[in-house]
Write an enzyme that holds these catalytic residues in place. Structure first.
Site, PDB file in Angstrom:
ATOM      1  N   TYR A  33       0.831  -1.200   0.000  1.00  0.00           N
ATOM      2  CA  TYR A  33       0.000   0.000   0.000  1.00  0.00           C
ATOM      3  C   TYR A  33       0.860   1.242   0.000  1.00  0.00           C
ATOM      4  CZ  TYR A  33       0.778   0.929   4.991  1.00  0.00           C
ATOM      5  OH  TYR A  33       1.342   1.232   6.204  1.00  0.00           O
ATOM      6  N   LYS A 149      -2.064 -17.799  14.866  1.00  0.00           N
ATOM      7  CA  LYS A 149      -2.449 -18.266  13.521  1.00  0.00           C
ATOM      8  C   LYS A 149      -3.110 -17.107  12.781  1.00  0.00           C
ATOM      9  CE  LYS A 149      -4.275 -22.382  11.231  1.00  0.00           C
ATOM     10  NZ  LYS A 149      -3.092 -22.748  10.465  1.00  0.00           N
ATOM     11  N   GLU A 182       9.978 -24.294  11.545  1.00  0.00           N
ATOM     12  CA  GLU A 182       8.798 -25.014  11.046  1.00  0.00           C
ATOM     13  C   GLU A 182       8.679 -24.765   9.557  1.00  0.00           C
ATOM     14  OE1 GLU A 182       4.990 -23.423  12.329  1.00  0.00           O
ATOM     15  OE2 GLU A 182       5.867 -21.436  12.543  1.00  0.00           O
ATOM     16  N   LEU A 207       4.174 -21.888  15.123  1.00  0.00           N
ATOM     17  CA  LEU A 207       2.758 -22.148  15.346  1.00  0.00           C
ATOM     18  C   LEU A 207       2.620 -23.478  16.095  1.00  0.00           C
ATOM     19  CD1 LEU A 207      -0.062 -20.922  14.552  1.00  0.00           C
ATOM     20  CD2 LEU A 207      -0.140 -22.745  12.859  1.00  0.00           C
TER      21      LEU A 207
HETATM   22  N1  PLP Z   1       2.878 -24.125  10.940  1.00  0.00           N
HETATM   23  C1  PLP Z   1       2.323 -23.229  10.112  1.00  0.00           C
HETATM   24  C2  PLP Z   1       3.058 -21.964   9.812  1.00  0.00           C
HETATM   25  C3  PLP Z   1       1.052 -23.472   9.570  1.00  0.00           C
HETATM   26  O1  PLP Z   1       0.474 -22.559   8.750  1.00  0.00           O
HETATM   27  C4  PLP Z   1       0.393 -24.697   9.873  1.00  0.00           C
HETATM   28  C5  PLP Z   1      -0.913 -25.004   9.289  1.00  0.00           C
HETATM   29  O2  PLP Z   1      -1.424 -24.300   8.432  1.00  0.00           O
HETATM   30  C6  PLP Z   1       1.019 -25.596  10.736  1.00  0.00           C
HETATM   31  C7  PLP Z   1       2.256 -25.267  11.255  1.00  0.00           C
HETATM   32  C8  PLP Z   1       0.354 -26.903  11.125  1.00  0.00           C
HETATM   33  O3  PLP Z   1      -0.690 -26.638  12.016  1.00  0.00           O
HETATM   34  P1  PLP Z   1      -1.953 -27.636  12.149  1.00  0.00           P
HETATM   35  O4  PLP Z   1      -1.387 -28.989  12.459  1.00  0.00           O
HETATM   36  O5  PLP Z   1      -2.728 -27.072  13.287  1.00  0.00           O
HETATM   37  O6  PLP Z   1      -2.668 -27.607  10.845  1.00  0.00           O
END
Ligand code: PLP
Length: 287
Positions: A33, A149, A182, A207
């Site tokens: 933006y 999330k 992750e 996450l």
């Molecule tokens: N890590 C990230 C960044 C994610 O976006 C996700 C799922 O979309 C996960 C891990 C796995 O999470 P879950 O097992 O709750 O789907």
């Protein structure tokens, strides 16, 4: 007279201005933006804002939706239609609308363009300037909250696109210590040389995957040793097996990291068994 917004080629009443629910700006914060100050109906600092807009778009490989000249005309028309002389002009350009998938949509997907204009009370802002303002300090943590999330998924989308361009399905983030945190949309695991299942601890900025958590329990029930302990990409290459977990991937064997094989380069028995166990448990406990 009501406010007027510009949305993808049309000027519409502000209250009726909408973008598609699968717009990537809405789904992934995959958008940029700019904001111009408006003095006497004219855009301030045009060169700086256009240059930064082009740079931001370029960094994200989003095409300029139209030439600078055309965009200037549209911005000015938005100002004119709103009959605002002193205010702010907001422009957002997203990667456009596509079925939700982290990686980029097919080339040629048109960027979405939204423009709004708002009024500023110059007398009030001058009065405030005359008094000065207070600030507070806050830890620099942009974006250090991967535990939430959130739909602020731009880095994840860029990482997934990098994976796709390399012929891979997932990208693993590696932190400043060289440890895997992750995946872009999954949690990362290995079965190390001692047969121990390892995945990053949740003290790290990751996450808390729901599938990850269920699998920790399931694996322990199956008599496997699980350690929430980080690993490096090199350790993944030296591991017996690697896999990812997530609601989308379930338990998905990883056979290659950065183009090099993990183990013998085929799905291993532990990941394969855990996938079966997870699916069985999920089916039995689904509501
Ligand atoms: N890590 C990230 C960044 C994610 O976006 C996700 C799922 O979309 C996960 C891990 C796995 O999470 P879950 O097992 O709750 O789907």
């Amino acid at each position: 007279m009501g406010r007027i917004a510009y949305v993808n080629g049309r000027f519409v009443p502000h209250g009726d201005a909408v973008v598609h629910i699968e717009d990537r700006g809405y789904q992934f914060a995959d958008a940029v933006y700019e904001v111009w100050a408006l003095f006497d109906g004219r855009l301030a600092d045009p060169e700086g804002h256009f240059a930064r807009l082009e740079r931001s778009l370029g960094e994200l490989s989003i095409p300029m939706p139209m030439s600078r000249k055309a965009l200037t005309l549209v911005l000015k028309e938005a100002v004119r239609r709103n009959r605002i002389r002193e205010g702010l002009v907001y422009l957002q350009v997203s990667r456009g609308v596509a079925i939700r998938d982290h990686a980029f949509p097919t080339p040629g997907t048109p960027p979405s363009v939204v423009i709004t204009v708002s009024r500023v009370d110059r007398a009030a802002s001058e009065a405030r300037a005359a008094k000065g303002v207070a600030v507070v300090t806050t830890p620099e943590n942009r974006w250090g909250r991967c535990d939430i999330k959130t739909v602020g998924l731009l880095p994840n989308a860029l990482a997934k696109q990098k994976a796709r361009q390399a012929g891979a399905v997932e990208a693993w983030f590696v932190d400043e210590l060289g440890l895997v945190t992750e995946g872009a949309s999954s949690n990362a695991w290995i079965v190390d040389g001692d047969g121990i299942l390892r995945t990053r601890d949740t003290n790290a900025n990751i996450l808390r995957g729901v599938t990850r958590l269920s699998l920790v329990t399931l694996a322990r029930e199956a008599g496997l040793k699980v350690e929430e302990r980080p690993f490096t990409p090199q350790e993944a290459l030296e591991a017996r097996e690697a896999f990812i977990t997530g609601a989308g991937s379930l338990v998905l064997p990883v056979v290659k990291v950065d183009g090099k094989p993990v183990g013998d380069g085929t799905p291993g028995p532990v990941a394969t068994k855990l996938r079966r166990l997870y699916i069985e448990r999920a089916k039995a406990t689904s509501v």
